[in-house]
Design a protein around this motif. Sequence first.
Motif, PDB file in Angstrom:
ATOM      1  N   ASP A 240     -13.189 -43.552   2.370  1.00 53.81           N
ATOM      2  CA  ASP A 240     -12.462 -43.284   3.612  1.00 53.81           C
ATOM      3  C   ASP A 240     -11.507 -42.102   3.461  1.00 53.81           C
ATOM      4  O   ASP A 240     -11.366 -41.285   4.375  1.00 53.81           O
ATOM      5  N   SER A 241     -10.837 -42.008   2.316  1.00 52.70           N
ATOM      6  CA  SER A 241      -9.911 -40.892   2.112  1.00 52.70           C
ATOM      7  C   SER A 241     -10.653 -39.586   1.883  1.00 52.70           C
ATOM      8  O   SER A 241     -10.170 -38.518   2.266  1.00 52.70           O
ATOM      9  N   VAL A 242     -11.827 -39.646   1.258  1.00 54.69           N
ATOM     10  CA  VAL A 242     -12.658 -38.443   1.143  1.00 54.69           C
ATOM     11  C   VAL A 242     -13.015 -37.940   2.546  1.00 54.69           C
ATOM     12  O   VAL A 242     -12.941 -36.743   2.843  1.00 54.69           O
ATOM     13  N   TRP A 243     -13.389 -38.870   3.398  1.00 55.48           N
ATOM     14  CA  TRP A 243     -13.701 -38.553   4.795  1.00 55.48           C
ATOM     15  C   TRP A 243     -12.501 -37.889   5.482  1.00 55.48           C
ATOM     16  O   TRP A 243     -12.643 -36.847   6.143  1.00 55.48           O
ATOM     17  N   LEU A 244     -11.316 -38.472   5.282  1.00 55.32           N
ATOM     18  CA  LEU A 244     -10.121 -37.900   5.895  1.00 55.32           C
ATOM     19  C   LEU A 244      -9.786 -36.532   5.319  1.00 55.32           C
ATOM     20  O   LEU A 244      -9.437 -35.599   6.056  1.00 55.32           O
ATOM     21  N   LEU A 245      -9.878 -36.384   3.998  1.00 53.44           N
ATOM     22  CA  LEU A 245      -9.559 -35.094   3.374  1.00 53.44           C
ATOM     23  C   LEU A 245     -10.500 -34.006   3.862  1.00 53.44           C
ATOM     24  O   LEU A 245     -10.105 -32.844   4.008  1.00 53.44           O
ATOM     25  N   ASP A 246     -11.742 -34.362   4.116  1.00 51.94           N
ATOM     26  CA  ASP A 246     -12.679 -33.406   4.688  1.00 51.94           C
ATOM     27  C   ASP A 246     -12.233 -33.013   6.092  1.00 51.94           C
ATOM     28  O   ASP A 246     -12.186 -31.832   6.451  1.00 51.94           O
ATOM     29  N   ARG A 247     -11.878 -34.000   6.898  1.00 54.35           N
ATOM     30  CA  ARG A 247     -11.432 -33.739   8.271  1.00 54.35           C
ATOM     31  C   ARG A 247     -10.148 -32.911   8.304  1.00 54.35           C
ATOM     32  O   ARG A 247      -9.922 -32.149   9.239  1.00 54.35           O
ATOM     33  N   LEU A 248      -9.319 -33.055   7.288  1.00 58.77           N
ATOM     34  CA  LEU A 248      -8.055 -32.321   7.242  1.00 58.77           C
ATOM     35  C   LEU A 248      -8.205 -30.930   6.639  1.00 58.77           C
ATOM     36  O   LEU A 248      -7.236 -30.177   6.550  1.00 58.77           O
ATOM     37  N   GLY A 249      -9.402 -30.582   6.187  1.00 60.96           N
ATOM     38  CA  GLY A 249      -9.629 -29.256   5.624  1.00 60.96           C
ATOM     39  C   GLY A 249      -9.226 -29.107   4.174  1.00 60.96           C
ATOM     40  O   GLY A 249      -9.071 -27.984   3.684  1.00 60.96           O
ATOM     41  N   VAL A 250      -9.088 -30.220   3.456  1.00 57.97           N
ATOM     42  CA  VAL A 250      -8.634 -30.167   2.065  1.00 57.97           C
ATOM     43  C   VAL A 250      -9.800 -29.994   1.097  1.00 57.97           C
ATOM     44  O   VAL A 250      -9.706 -29.235   0.129  1.00 57.97           O
ATOM     45  N   LEU A 251     -10.925 -30.665   1.337  1.00 53.70           N
ATOM     46  CA  LEU A 251     -12.021 -30.634   0.370  1.00 53.70           C
ATOM     47  C   LEU A 251     -12.501 -29.217   0.105  1.00 53.70           C
ATOM     48  O   LEU A 251     -12.803 -28.853  -1.039  1.00 53.70           O
ATOM     49  N   GLY A 252     -12.579 -28.408   1.142  1.00 52.24           N
ATOM     50  CA  GLY A 252     -13.052 -27.044   0.963  1.00 52.24           C
ATOM     51  C   GLY A 252     -12.162 -26.207   0.074  1.00 52.24           C
ATOM     52  O   GLY A 252     -12.597 -25.175  -0.457  1.00 52.24           O
ATOM     53  N   ARG A 253     -10.916 -26.621  -0.110  1.00 54.17           N
ATOM     54  CA  ARG A 253      -9.979 -25.885  -0.960  1.00 54.17           C
ATOM     55  C   ARG A 253     -10.033 -26.317  -2.425  1.00 54.17           C
ATOM     56  O   ARG A 253      -9.377 -25.720  -3.257  1.00 54.17           O
TER      57      ARG A 253
ATOM     58  N   GLY B 220       3.344 -38.015   0.504  1.00 57.84           N
ATOM     59  CA  GLY B 220       4.356 -37.097   0.994  1.00 57.84           C
ATOM     60  C   GLY B 220       3.804 -35.755   1.427  1.00 57.84           C
ATOM     61  O   GLY B 220       4.150 -35.230   2.498  1.00 57.84           O
ATOM     62  N   LEU B 221       2.923 -35.164   0.609  1.00 57.20           N
ATOM     63  CA  LEU B 221       2.398 -33.845   0.955  1.00 57.20           C
ATOM     64  C   LEU B 221       1.418 -33.915   2.121  1.00 57.20           C
ATOM     65  O   LEU B 221       1.403 -33.019   2.970  1.00 57.20           O
ATOM     66  N   THR B 222       0.585 -34.953   2.183  1.00 55.44           N
ATOM     67  CA  THR B 222      -0.318 -35.067   3.329  1.00 55.44           C
ATOM     68  C   THR B 222       0.477 -35.201   4.617  1.00 55.44           C
ATOM     69  O   THR B 222       0.178 -34.551   5.628  1.00 55.44           O
ATOM     70  N   LEU B 223       1.510 -36.025   4.596  1.00 51.82           N
ATOM     71  CA  LEU B 223       2.351 -36.174   5.785  1.00 51.82           C
ATOM     72  C   LEU B 223       3.025 -34.855   6.142  1.00 51.82           C
ATOM     73  O   LEU B 223       3.033 -34.446   7.314  1.00 51.82           O
ATOM     74  N   ALA B 224       3.586 -34.164   5.154  1.00 52.44           N
ATOM     75  CA  ALA B 224       4.289 -32.911   5.425  1.00 52.44           C
ATOM     76  C   ALA B 224       3.357 -31.871   6.029  1.00 52.44           C
ATOM     77  O   ALA B 224       3.714 -31.159   6.974  1.00 52.44           O
ATOM     78  N   VAL B 225       2.135 -31.768   5.490  1.00 51.66           N
ATOM     79  CA  VAL B 225       1.173 -30.810   6.027  1.00 51.66           C
ATOM     80  C   VAL B 225       0.815 -31.153   7.460  1.00 51.66           C
ATOM     81  O   VAL B 225       0.777 -30.279   8.347  1.00 51.66           O
ATOM     82  N   GLU B 226       0.569 -32.439   7.728  1.00 52.30           N
ATOM     83  CA  GLU B 226       0.188 -32.844   9.075  1.00 52.30           C
ATOM     84  C   GLU B 226       1.336 -32.642  10.078  1.00 52.30           C
ATOM     85  O   GLU B 226       1.103 -32.324  11.242  1.00 52.30           O
ATOM     86  N   LEU B 227       2.569 -32.812   9.628  1.00 54.76           N
ATOM     87  CA  LEU B 227       3.710 -32.532  10.511  1.00 54.76           C
ATOM     88  C   LEU B 227       3.851 -31.041  10.764  1.00 54.76           C
ATOM     89  O   LEU B 227       4.065 -30.610  11.911  1.00 54.76           O
ATOM     90  N   ALA B 228       3.729 -30.241   9.697  1.00 54.28           N
ATOM     91  CA  ALA B 228       3.865 -28.790   9.854  1.00 54.28           C
ATOM     92  C   ALA B 228       2.796 -28.243  10.791  1.00 54.28           C
ATOM     93  O   ALA B 228       3.065 -27.344  11.604  1.00 54.28           O
ATOM     94  N   LYS B 229       1.568 -28.759  10.692  1.00 57.27           N
ATOM     95  CA  LYS B 229       0.505 -28.329  11.610  1.00 57.27           C
ATOM     96  C   LYS B 229       0.870 -28.615  13.056  1.00 57.27           C
ATOM     97  O   LYS B 229       0.416 -27.917  13.964  1.00 57.27           O
TER      98      LYS B 229
END
Length: 416
Positions: A53-66, A18-27
């Motif tokens: 694969d999800s680690v890869w995606l979270l990096d691409r989405l800017g989440v890992l750095g947080r 839910g939160l990943t989808l919401a963030v991607e929609l808000a962006k």
Amino acid sequence: MTTELTAQVCVVGGGPAGLTLAVELAKRSVSVVVLEQSGHFDRSFRGESVSPDSVWLLDRLGVLGRLDGAYQQMHRMEIVDSGSAVLRADFTRFPYPHPYPVEMPQPALLSALAGLGEEHAEHFTLLRKATAVGLVREGRGPVTGVRARTPDGEVTVHAALTVAADGRFSKVREMSGLPYTRVPLERDVVWLKLPFPGEWDDRTYRIRIEGDQHGLFIPTRPDSVRVGFNIPKGGLKELRAKGLPALYERLDRLAPELSGAVRSEIRSWSDTSMLDIFTTLVPRWSCPGLVLTGDAAHTLTPILGQGVNHAIIDAVTLAPLVQEAFAAGGSVAELERACGEFQQAREVSVSKSRGLQLRQERLFALHGAGGTLRRTLYRVVDRSQRLKQRVLAGAYFQLQETGPHAVPTHRPTSRV
């Protein structure tokens, strides 16, 4: 008194999907309201294993750095059957941008996602302590929102699209009337947490098998190990009737290294939790005005940590399709077409992971002559790096094998 809110999308459930989808929609400048029934992210036991694969995606989405290092890479997997190591996988040998699964506490992940959403506050609203109690719809017409109960009264969110991201026991799925089949497996899992034993390294997933019993041993930050062992379906009552010594004996057999810890730490059954193991088959993931994602659409088992993985991939697949539907006018038909494309894009991958999990479930359950066959199969795979890569690619590396355009996301940032 009822509070009325309006958004393009209402997401029910503030978990990874839910939160990943919401963030991607808000962006993408799509307005979204998230309804989360918990008042905080430090909720009851949740899966913490995140696939490569999800680690890869979270990096691409800017989440890992947080996350400020609030996760731990896992470098190895080891299966020990009847006292002998039959399969070892070294993730450092896998040729992918992000080869390692990680252990990531869900509170840290969800807090990072919520922080990203708050950077787009004009499009992102998170309502905590909001429990969905009904769908807004006229007769057999499309779903046009959600009614929720909060400590301050009822809230109605009017939305062109409602997203059920409320997990394996999804209430929204029930309210939608979408048909589904719940398929119980032959086992349940008892989970507990213990201090990490000094003789183990903390970068290895361990699977121990003895006859028809098996246990998962997962290093957990900062100094614990999560333990899950199988019991027959519905067998918790019988196990508890035997008393805690029966639980201790299970762990003695599977992991004698934990014998002292389990006796000192587990003093009552309230120190454990039980996960009912089943899969859910949903022929159609959407109806006019509503779509299911994550566990609500395709419940999987704990094997190889696929729940969070598919939840995140669902979100980054669905978000651009929804954005395009709104750009084309946001009609019920446009949104329904987007939801159909979403299911078409995702169900083959989900089916592949489910098949791999079910094969592993059947292998774990073998004993006697079947156990001999299982050990032989694992040893065959162990002798070939190519076979290991092929077997694990179905669970861990589907996207990274396909390439950088496997899902529409942002460009990569840092590497783990």
